[in-house]
Design a protein around this motif. Structure first.
Motif, PDB file in Angstrom:
ATOM      1  N   LYS A 261       0.416   4.028  -3.121  1.00  0.00           N
ATOM      2  CA  LYS A 261      -0.496   5.137  -2.834  1.00  0.00           C
ATOM      3  C   LYS A 261      -0.118   6.446  -3.527  1.00  0.00           C
ATOM      4  O   LYS A 261      -0.988   7.232  -3.905  1.00  0.00           O
ATOM      5  CB  LYS A 261      -0.605   5.363  -1.327  1.00  0.00           C
TER       6      LYS A 261
ATOM      7  N   VAL B  38      -6.006   4.316  -5.359  1.00  0.00           N
ATOM      8  CA  VAL B  38      -5.839   3.807  -3.991  1.00  0.00           C
ATOM      9  C   VAL B  38      -6.511   4.735  -2.987  1.00  0.00           C
ATOM     10  O   VAL B  38      -7.271   4.301  -2.114  1.00  0.00           O
ATOM     11  CB  VAL B  38      -4.338   3.652  -3.663  1.00  0.00           C
ATOM     12  N   GLU B  39      -6.245   6.014  -3.120  1.00  0.00           N
ATOM     13  CA  GLU B  39      -6.816   6.989  -2.196  1.00  0.00           C
ATOM     14  C   GLU B  39      -8.334   7.084  -2.339  1.00  0.00           C
ATOM     15  O   GLU B  39      -9.059   7.156  -1.339  1.00  0.00           O
ATOM     16  CB  GLU B  39      -6.177   8.355  -2.434  1.00  0.00           C
TER      17      GLU B  39
ATOM     18  N   LEU C 117       0.806  -1.220   0.000  1.00  0.00           N
ATOM     19  CA  LEU C 117       0.000   0.000   0.000  1.00  0.00           C
ATOM     20  C   LEU C 117       0.839   1.270   0.000  1.00  0.00           C
ATOM     21  O   LEU C 117       0.598   2.185  -0.800  1.00  0.00           O
ATOM     22  CB  LEU C 117      -0.942   0.015   1.210  1.00  0.00           C
TER      23      LEU C 117
END
Length: 317
Positions: free
Chosen positions: A137, A143-144, A133
């Motif tokens: 990110k 991802v966010e 992760l």
């Protein structure tokens, strides 16, 4: 058709290789006394994950070659209509998104009046990979977005990293979504009771789902061949190339055939490579899906070339 009750909806999101399908399978086992249906979305032309679903479910609806948060909204709406029309109404609908989907935009569908009459969105679950992760990110906005939309964030593979990294992951999650529930998990385990907690209120802009365009910079390529593979060589080549190009190749998954035409499941996440034999899976050719950035078919062919058994060598065995 008049419904006696609404169908509960659980959206499962998470970046590539985070463990969404494994988590889904654990949940299906916990909901085994109820009627469940699954929508499985895959960004590529073939849906490898749909073959990996097991547990108690009535139907699996596959949406392929597109992402339901941008390019195939109409297919999602049509599929929801089909589910409502089923003779035996399900209790629960589980939606497993692609690894690059915006769960918030998918959830916005369920605020539409005619959909809200039939479906009750219970939980948006986002799975994150503790090993990868913090690397992904900054280079992938998806991802966010997935974490921001989540009612529950599952930190998967949590026992594989140090406590300090887990704390950094928690701090990152809470910095962008302070109201979400965070659950530590190993091997995609999530207790059904974690889905019974009350959600923080969210505001979804329904109009966005009709205006959104694909902004994903991630590319999907499928490699298909009737050739047979040397499994040990394949594992070595994948491990070597992922070590060198992990920042470019995010995920590889699919099925390959060995010299005896036995089927093997191939899955990679980050620098991890898993190749395992599969029973009761009939394949006439090998199919591998590569997901990442700046991928080219010629490069993939070169990567796999040394693992393919040449005809002369195969015939002499």
């Amino acid at each position: 058709m008049k419904l006696s009750k609404k169908i509960n909806v659980y959206i499962i999101s998470g970046f590539l290789g985070s463990g969404k399908t494994t988590l889904l399978n654990h949940l299906l086992k916990q909901f085994n006394e109820e009627k469940n249906v699954v929508i499985e979305n895959e960004f590529g032309k073939i849906n490898i994950d749909a073959t990996l679903i097991n547990g108690a479910f009535e139907n699996v609806f596959e949406l392929t070659n597109g992402c339901i948060c941008c390019s195939i909204n109409n297919q999602l709406l049509e599929t929801l209509s089909r589910i409502v029309s089923l003779e035996n109404q399900p209790d629960n609908l589980f939606i497993e998104t692609t690894g690059i989907a915006d769960a918030g935009e998918i959830a916005a569908h369920f605020t539409s009046l005619f959909i809200a009459k039939a479906f009750d969105l219970k939980k948006i679950i986002t799975v994150v990979d503790a090993e990868n992760l913090l690397f992904y990110k900054d280079s992938n906005v998806e991802v966010e977005k997935q974490i921001v939309a989540a009612d529950c964030v599952v930190i998967n593979k949590s026992t594989l990293v140090k406590t300090e990294i887990i704390e950094n992951i928690k701090d990152f999650i809470q910095s962008i979504n302070p109201y979400t529930t965070i659950v530590l998990s190993e091997n995609g385990l999530l207790d059904r009771m974690d889905l019974a907690t009350e959600n923080s209120p969210k505001t979804f802009i329904s109009d966005a789902i009709y205006k959104s365009k694909s902004i994903h910079k991630i590319k999907t390529l499928m490699y298909e061949t009737e050739a047979l593979f040397d499994i040990q060589n394949l594992k070595y080549e994948l491990f070597r190339n992922l070590y060198l190009y992990y920042h470019q190749i995010y995920r590889i998954k699919g099925y390959v055939l060995n010299s005896k035409k036995e089927v093997f499941l191939v899955q990679t996440t980050g620098k991890t490579v898993e190749i395992n034999p599969v029973e009761n899976q009939k394949m006439t050719k090998s199919q591998l899906v590569f997901i990442g950035k700046e991928l080219e078919l010629k490069s993939i062919e070169r990567l796999l070339k040394s693992s393919i058994i040449k005809k002369k060598k195969f015939q002499s065995v």
